[in-house]
Design an enzyme around this catalytic site. Structure first.
Site, mmCIF file in Angstrom:
data_model
loop_
_atom_site.group_PDB
_atom_site.id
_atom_site.type_symbol
_atom_site.label_atom_id
_atom_site.label_comp_id
_atom_site.label_asym_id
_atom_site.label_seq_id
_atom_site.Cartn_x
_atom_site.Cartn_y
_atom_site.Cartn_z
ATOM 1 N N LYS A 13 0.823 -1.222 0.000
ATOM 2 C CA LYS A 13 0.000 0.000 0.000
ATOM 3 C C LYS A 13 0.855 1.269 0.000
ATOM 4 O O LYS A 13 0.613 2.179 -0.773
ATOM 5 C CB LYS A 13 -0.915 0.058 1.245
ATOM 6 C CG LYS A 13 -1.907 -1.066 1.359
ATOM 7 C CD LYS A 13 -2.846 -0.855 2.537
ATOM 8 C CE LYS A 13 -2.184 -0.860 3.913
ATOM 9 N NZ LYS A 13 -1.536 -2.114 4.290
ATOM 10 N N ARG A 88 -9.395 1.141 8.775
ATOM 11 C CA ARG A 88 -8.922 -0.207 9.090
ATOM 12 C C ARG A 88 -9.985 -1.029 9.781
ATOM 13 O O ARG A 88 -9.734 -2.169 10.162
ATOM 14 C CB ARG A 88 -7.700 -0.120 9.978
ATOM 15 C CG ARG A 88 -6.406 -0.426 9.223
ATOM 16 C CD ARG A 88 -5.300 -0.270 10.189
ATOM 17 N NE ARG A 88 -4.103 -0.979 9.872
ATOM 18 C CZ ARG A 88 -3.049 -0.435 9.273
ATOM 19 N NH1 ARG A 88 -3.093 0.783 8.811
ATOM 20 N NH2 ARG A 88 -1.950 -1.136 9.133
ATOM 21 N N ARG A 127 11.459 -5.732 4.637
ATOM 22 C CA ARG A 127 11.197 -4.295 4.471
ATOM 23 C C ARG A 127 12.139 -3.439 5.316
ATOM 24 O O ARG A 127 12.376 -3.723 6.484
ATOM 25 C CB ARG A 127 9.751 -3.986 4.866
ATOM 26 C CG ARG A 127 9.467 -2.484 4.879
ATOM 27 C CD ARG A 127 8.023 -2.160 4.753
ATOM 28 N NE ARG A 127 7.185 -2.753 5.774
ATOM 29 C CZ ARG A 127 5.859 -2.727 5.726
ATOM 30 N NH1 ARG A 127 5.239 -2.173 4.699
ATOM 31 N NH2 ARG A 127 5.143 -3.281 6.678
ATOM 32 N N ARG A 160 11.198 -1.498 10.963
ATOM 33 C CA ARG A 160 10.152 -1.070 11.892
ATOM 34 C C ARG A 160 9.970 -2.103 12.995
ATOM 35 O O ARG A 160 10.019 -3.304 12.732
ATOM 36 C CB ARG A 160 8.823 -0.920 11.140
ATOM 37 C CG ARG A 160 8.756 0.305 10.278
ATOM 38 C CD ARG A 160 7.611 0.280 9.298
ATOM 39 N NE ARG A 160 6.348 -0.235 9.808
ATOM 40 C CZ ARG A 160 5.213 -0.279 9.117
ATOM 41 N NH1 ARG A 160 5.185 0.194 7.876
ATOM 42 N NH2 ARG A 160 4.116 -0.774 9.627
ATOM 43 N N ARG A 171 -0.411 -8.735 13.495
ATOM 44 C CA ARG A 171 -0.926 -7.752 12.529
ATOM 45 C C ARG A 171 -1.754 -8.446 11.448
ATOM 46 O O ARG A 171 -2.776 -7.920 11.020
ATOM 47 C CB ARG A 171 0.234 -6.991 11.877
ATOM 48 C CG ARG A 171 0.834 -5.962 12.830
ATOM 49 C CD ARG A 171 2.146 -5.441 12.297
ATOM 50 N NE ARG A 171 2.007 -4.617 11.122
ATOM 51 C CZ ARG A 171 2.978 -4.409 10.236
ATOM 52 N NH1 ARG A 171 4.161 -4.985 10.394
ATOM 53 N NH2 ARG A 171 2.781 -3.632 9.214
#
Ligand code: AMP
Length: 218
Positions: A13, A88, A127, A160, A171
């Site tokens: 996203k 969300r 990531r 992160r 998550r």
């Protein structure tokens, strides 16, 4: 055009919204980025928010909705925006509809980015995010020119806290429970457009641009 991107963590996203924003001049609004910046500033609210984030939990609606309401009132969001990571859950989706209705406007397209769970896990573990400008890289699929350094601003790349394995499983569960029902919500309102998220960034972007060029989903 009022657009949002829906998809599990790691679906891309942020990457797509950044690129679409540059190409189309629409502001990119990422609630996750807003909260990460808040965390850098410190303070009581920042600490509360950081606690939810590092556990992979959603930040409470009243905090998120306040932040988004304020952002959407800004001058640059009146003609177009790209929402990334908001809404969300159903409460947030309904509030967004109400905020836009109050201005006589509606959302025009909700992109659902589809990516399988194995790919998501791999992408999230690889990531790396720039501490200064938020640009996203991946040690497997989207390497920076110099390891650990942002191509765009030379900032430091970091992993992160919520991209570590312990938080990722949570998550993904939170996404399935809270966010996935929005697919049906936007399908019913006729603005959902599915995008295959495993065929490469350029292909997915081209599919999204084709929808936007036609004037959206609704
Ligand atoms: P993201 O960068 O979109 O993956 O968001 C990172 C984290 O920020 C999420 O796991 C949540 O803890 C928090 N967050 C971001 N957007 C929202 C939202 N719309 N509602 C609740 N929490 C959010």
């Amino acid at each position: 055009m009022y657009t949002l991107l829906l998809g599990p963590p790691g679906s891309g996203k942020g990457t797509y919204a950044t690129r679409l924003s540059k190409k189309r001049g629409a502001p990119h609004i990422s609630t996750g980025d807003i909260f990460r910046r808040l965390k850098e500033q410190g303070g009581e609210l920042a600490e509360e928010v950081a606690g939810y984030m590092s556990a992979g939990e959603l930040v409470p609606d009243e905090i998120v909705n306040r932040v988004v309401r304020e952002r959407l009132e800004a001058e640059d969001c009146q003609e177009s925006f790209l929402l990334d990571g908001y809404p969300r859950n159903l409460v947030q989706a309904q509030l967004l509809d109400q905020m836009l209705q109050a201005k006589g406007r509606t959302l025009q397209v909700a992109f659902q980015i589809e990516v399988g769970e194995e790919t998501l896990k791999k992408r999230i573990s690889g990531r790396r995010t720039c501490r200064s400008c938020g640009e996203i890289f991946n040690v497997f699929t989207l390497k920076p020119k110099t390891e650990g350094v942002c191509d765009r601003c030379n900032g430091e790349l970091y992993q992160r806290a919520d991209d570590r394995e312990e938080a990722v499983a949570n998550r993904l569960q939170v996404y399935g429970r809270e966010t996935a029902p929005l697919i049906e919500y936007y399908e019913k309102s006729g603005i959902l457009r599915q995008v295959a998220g495993e065929g490469g960034i350029d292909q997915a972007l081209a599919a999204m641009e084709a929808v936007l060029n036609k004037g959206g989903g609704g």
